[in-house]
Design an enzyme around this catalytic site. Structure first.
Site, PDB file in Angstrom:
ATOM      1  N   HIS A  87       0.808  -1.221   0.000  1.00 38.90           N
ATOM      2  CA  HIS A  87       0.000   0.000   0.000  1.00 38.90           C
ATOM      3  C   HIS A  87       0.840   1.269   0.000  1.00 38.90           C
ATOM      4  O   HIS A  87       0.327   2.354  -0.240  1.00 38.90           O
ATOM      5  CB  HIS A  87      -0.935   0.007   1.214  1.00 38.90           C
ATOM      6  CG  HIS A  87      -2.039  -0.997   1.094  1.00 38.90           C
ATOM      7  ND1 HIS A  87      -3.332  -0.660   0.792  1.00 38.90           N
ATOM      8  CD2 HIS A  87      -2.035  -2.345   1.199  1.00 38.90           C
ATOM      9  CE1 HIS A  87      -4.083  -1.740   0.731  1.00 38.90           C
ATOM     10  NE2 HIS A  87      -3.322  -2.791   0.975  1.00 38.90           N
TER      11      HIS A  87
ATOM     12  N   ASP B 161       3.534   9.439  -0.848  1.00 39.08           N
ATOM     13  CA  ASP B 161       2.339   8.702  -0.462  1.00 39.08           C
ATOM     14  C   ASP B 161       2.136   7.573  -1.460  1.00 39.08           C
ATOM     15  O   ASP B 161       2.337   7.783  -2.664  1.00 39.08           O
ATOM     16  CB  ASP B 161       1.119   9.646  -0.524  1.00 39.08           C
ATOM     17  CG  ASP B 161       0.124   9.379   0.589  1.00 39.08           C
ATOM     18  OD1 ASP B 161       0.048   8.239   1.042  1.00 39.08           O
ATOM     19  OD2 ASP B 161      -0.585  10.343   0.976  1.00 39.08           O
TER      20      ASP B 161
HETATM   21  P1  ADQ Z   1      -3.098   6.282   4.608  1.00 39.62           P
HETATM   22  O1  ADQ Z   1      -1.693   6.747   4.752  1.00 39.62           O
HETATM   23  O2  ADQ Z   1      -3.863   6.146   5.851  1.00 39.62           O
HETATM   24  O3  ADQ Z   1      -3.182   4.913   3.783  1.00 39.62           O
HETATM   25  P2  ADQ Z   1      -5.039   7.572   2.672  1.00 39.62           P
HETATM   26  O4  ADQ Z   1      -4.937   6.819   1.413  1.00 39.62           O
HETATM   27  O5  ADQ Z   1      -5.216   9.035   2.473  1.00 39.62           O
HETATM   28  O6  ADQ Z   1      -3.777   7.408   3.625  1.00 39.62           O
HETATM   29  O7  ADQ Z   1      -6.288   7.023   3.482  1.00 39.62           O
HETATM   30  C1  ADQ Z   1      -6.692   7.585   4.683  1.00 39.62           C
HETATM   31  C2  ADQ Z   1      -8.182   7.297   4.960  1.00 39.62           C
HETATM   32  O8  ADQ Z   1      -8.483   7.740   6.275  1.00 39.62           O
HETATM   33  C3  ADQ Z   1      -9.115   8.041   4.012  1.00 39.62           C
HETATM   34  O9  ADQ Z   1     -10.170   7.192   3.674  1.00 39.62           O
HETATM   35  C4  ADQ Z   1      -9.594   9.233   4.853  1.00 39.62           C
HETATM   36  O10 ADQ Z   1     -10.884   9.690   4.527  1.00 39.62           O
HETATM   37  C5  ADQ Z   1      -9.538   8.689   6.255  1.00 39.62           C
HETATM   38  N1  ADQ Z   1      -9.251   9.790   7.210  1.00 39.62           N
HETATM   39  C6  ADQ Z   1      -8.210  10.626   7.195  1.00 39.62           C
HETATM   40  N2  ADQ Z   1      -8.316  11.550   8.187  1.00 39.62           N
HETATM   41  C7  ADQ Z   1      -9.452  11.281   8.846  1.00 39.62           C
HETATM   42  C8  ADQ Z   1     -10.129  11.888   9.961  1.00 39.62           C
HETATM   43  N3  ADQ Z   1      -9.680  12.974  10.601  1.00 39.62           N
HETATM   44  N4  ADQ Z   1     -11.271  11.326  10.363  1.00 39.62           N
HETATM   45  C9  ADQ Z   1     -11.772  10.250   9.726  1.00 39.62           C
HETATM   46  N5  ADQ Z   1     -11.189   9.658   8.671  1.00 39.62           N
HETATM   47  C10 ADQ Z   1     -10.039  10.152   8.229  1.00 39.62           C
HETATM   48  C11 ADQ Z   1      -2.238   3.989   3.218  1.00 39.62           C
HETATM   49  C12 ADQ Z   1      -1.162   4.591   2.304  1.00 39.62           C
HETATM   50  C13 ADQ Z   1      -1.832   5.395   1.203  1.00 39.62           C
HETATM   51  C14 ADQ Z   1      -2.800   4.511   0.424  1.00 39.62           C
HETATM   52  C15 ADQ Z   1      -3.748   3.781   1.369  1.00 39.62           C
HETATM   53  C16 ADQ Z   1      -4.596   2.749   0.630  1.00 39.62           C
HETATM   54  O11 ADQ Z   1      -0.276   5.418   3.065  1.00 39.62           O
HETATM   55  O12 ADQ Z   1      -0.858   5.943   0.321  1.00 39.62           O
HETATM   56  O13 ADQ Z   1      -3.558   5.316  -0.465  1.00 39.62           O
HETATM   57  O14 ADQ Z   1      -3.020   3.102   2.395  1.00 39.62           O
HETATM   58  O15 ADQ Z   1      -3.803   1.822  -0.058  1.00 39.62           O
END
Ligand code: ADQ
Length: 462
Positions: A156, A364
């Site tokens: 991921h 990311d």
């Molecule tokens: P993350 O680093 O966690 O994931 P991301 O892909 O942006 O990053 O996903 C985060 C999720 O958490 C999103 O669905 C978002 O809506 C939710 N979220 C963030 N802040 C929040 C808050 N304050 N309250 C509630 N929900 C919140 C890892 C990798 C990424 C990759 C994903 C999926 O680091 O690059 O895209 O896995 O493979």
């Protein structure tokens, strides 16, 4: 039809997990329709290894098999090697990486033990799908346990260039374990090619046709499978009567009539201090925007037991305080910084209410927030996505305003362009972007990976 066995570091409470998004949503259908099993850590720690039995449960038609970790395993495998060594290295932050021998040993030990527990649950013809950096050697350990079924791995987070990967002590061992899978999936073409470069340039292997790569005497398939979201469910959530009420409340309570929104876990890879500095620069370069625009940053805490995460929290609190002190007024707060998780329905309402989605990670894997922001927009009056070129999502979302997150001036000017963009251009960009988010959705990601795994040449990588 084969059963699907998913292994991930963390198996969360399915009900809560489905509400909060993430892997549970992505895999729910496959696990339900494929009579699957989800295996991993239950998130608890116990004092005594011997007490760590496997627990089988079922929620909403999804069977889970979970194990606790001992305190020592948690410290060495999870906080140690996974989050102090692999996470920073794979995100190009060697300055923050801590490589301790005990961490590596703990990582090996836990993967070995998890493989012993999981091997007993695997039946002939199952498809095994392992997720993320915590479990890279799990497949190799399963092979040692005699598992011959098809196994795939999906990373991921980014796979770094060989210069960075080779900083990991015992990197050859780690890389070789990936060759025990039949398919190794990455978020982007760049990540897949970094892996192939390692195999060819460092391990003396060769790239073959059909995305196959050979090294360490074994062949696997290395391919990009960009992860996506379910855009229809995000859109629906952003357009309920409650979401309308939340938007109205935000607009009523705020003097500013434009919002720049950032939503990220509080992680040093997400570029949060740079984002605040860029917003400050925007106010310096374009003072006419004072009192008209507010930046909202919503960042729930994560991994608070790792030092680098406490440092970033302090830095952000200092920065938001100083920007508000310097530019704010009794009736206007330039930066609103919220340090907690908020319900998904509220998040999507905020995405919809914001003129700009500001997504500026320094690195990311993909970044799902960028896709959720697009999916939440009102097609008649959409907001603008400002996206770091170092997010995996930038490989696909080319109609966003792409920025270098290290350059505060560039990000500030991109914000200005976004905030003053004519409706017609906003609509054009949105139409192109939503098409991409719809096409590369989460179902397609899952099915493409599973199809590649089903049709991989053999059950056992050779
Ligand atoms: P993350 O680093 O966690 O994931 P991301 O892909 O942006 O990053 O996903 C985060 C999720 O958490 C999103 O669905 C978002 O809506 C939710 N979220 C963030 N802040 C929040 C808050 N304050 N309250 C509630 N929900 C919140 C890892 C990798 C990424 C990759 C994903 C999926 O680091 O690059 O895209 O896995 O493979």
């Amino acid at each position: 039809m084969s059963r699907i066995i998913v292994a991930s570091n963390r198996v969360t409470d399915i009900d809560k997990a489905v509400q909060s998004g993430g892997l549970a949503v992505a895999l729910e259908d496959a696990l339900q329709t494929g009579r699957g099993l989800w295996f991993g850590w239950d998130g608890t720690t116990v004092d005594d290894d011997a007490a760590a039995g496997i627990r089988l449960q079922q929620y909403n038609g999804i069977r889970t098999a979970t194990v606790p970790l001992s305190r020592r395993d948690y410290e060495e495998y999870y906080l140690g090697f996974s989050n102090r060594a692999l996470w920073p290295t794979f995100h190009y932050r060697l300055d923050l990486a801590v490589y301790e021998h005990a961490f590596l040993e703990g990582y090996r030990r836990v993967n070995q033990r998890l493989a012993q527990s999981l091997a007993a649950l695997i039946e002939p013809d199952d498809l095994v799908w392992v997720h993320d950096y915590h479990l890279i050697p799990l497949g190799d350990e399963l092979r040692k346990q005699g598992v011959k079924e098809r196994m795939g791995f999906f990373l991921h987070i980014p796979f770094p260039s060989p210069d960075f990967f080779t900083a990991i002590p015992d990197h050859a061992w780690l890389a070789e374990t990936l060759f025990s899978y039949d398919v190794v999936g990455f978020q982007t073409a760049t990540d897949a090619s970094n892996f192939v470069r390692y195999a060819v340039e460092i391990a003396g292997g060769e790239a073959l046709d059909g995305d196959r790569v050979r090294a360490f005497g074994k062949t696997t398939i290395a391919r990009a499978f960009p992860i996506g979201i379910d855009p229809d469910s995000v859109y629906e959530m952003a357009h309920t009567p409650e979401a309308d009420a939340q938007m109205a409340r935000l607009q009523r309570r705020s003097m500013a009539n434009m919002f720049v929104l950032g939503v990220d876990r509080l992680d040093y890879t997400k570029g949060l201090p740079g984002r605040m500095r860029a917003f400050k620069r925007l106010l310096e370069l374009h003072p006419e925007l004072m009192k008209r625009v507010t930046m909202m940053q919503i960042s729930p805490p994560t991994r608070e037991e790792v030092e680098a995460y406490t440092d970033i929290r302090q830095e952000l609190e200092g920065l938001s305080g100083s920007i508000n002190g310097e530019f704010g007024d009794f009736d206007w707060t330039p930066v609103r910084y919220i340090h907690r998780a908020i319900p998904r329905a509220t998040l999507t309402a905020l995405f919809r209410a914001s003129q700009v989605g500001l997504v500026t990670p320094l690195r990311d894997g993909m970044n799902l927030v960028a896709k959720e922001y697009i999916a939440s927009q009102d097609p008649a009056d959409p907001g603008v996505l400002v996206l770091s070129k170092f997010a995996g999502a930038a490989e696909d979302l080319v109609e966003a305003i792409t920025v270098n997150p290290y350059d505060a001036n560039e990000v500030a000017e991109a914000l200005h362009t976004a905030l003053t963009m004519p409706t017609e251009e906003r609509r054009e960009r949105y139409e192109a972007l939503i098409q991409r988010v719809r096409t590369n959705n989460v179902t397609r990601w899952r099915e493409a990976f599973l199809e590649a795994l089903r049709s991989a040449p053999s059950g056992r990588a050779s």
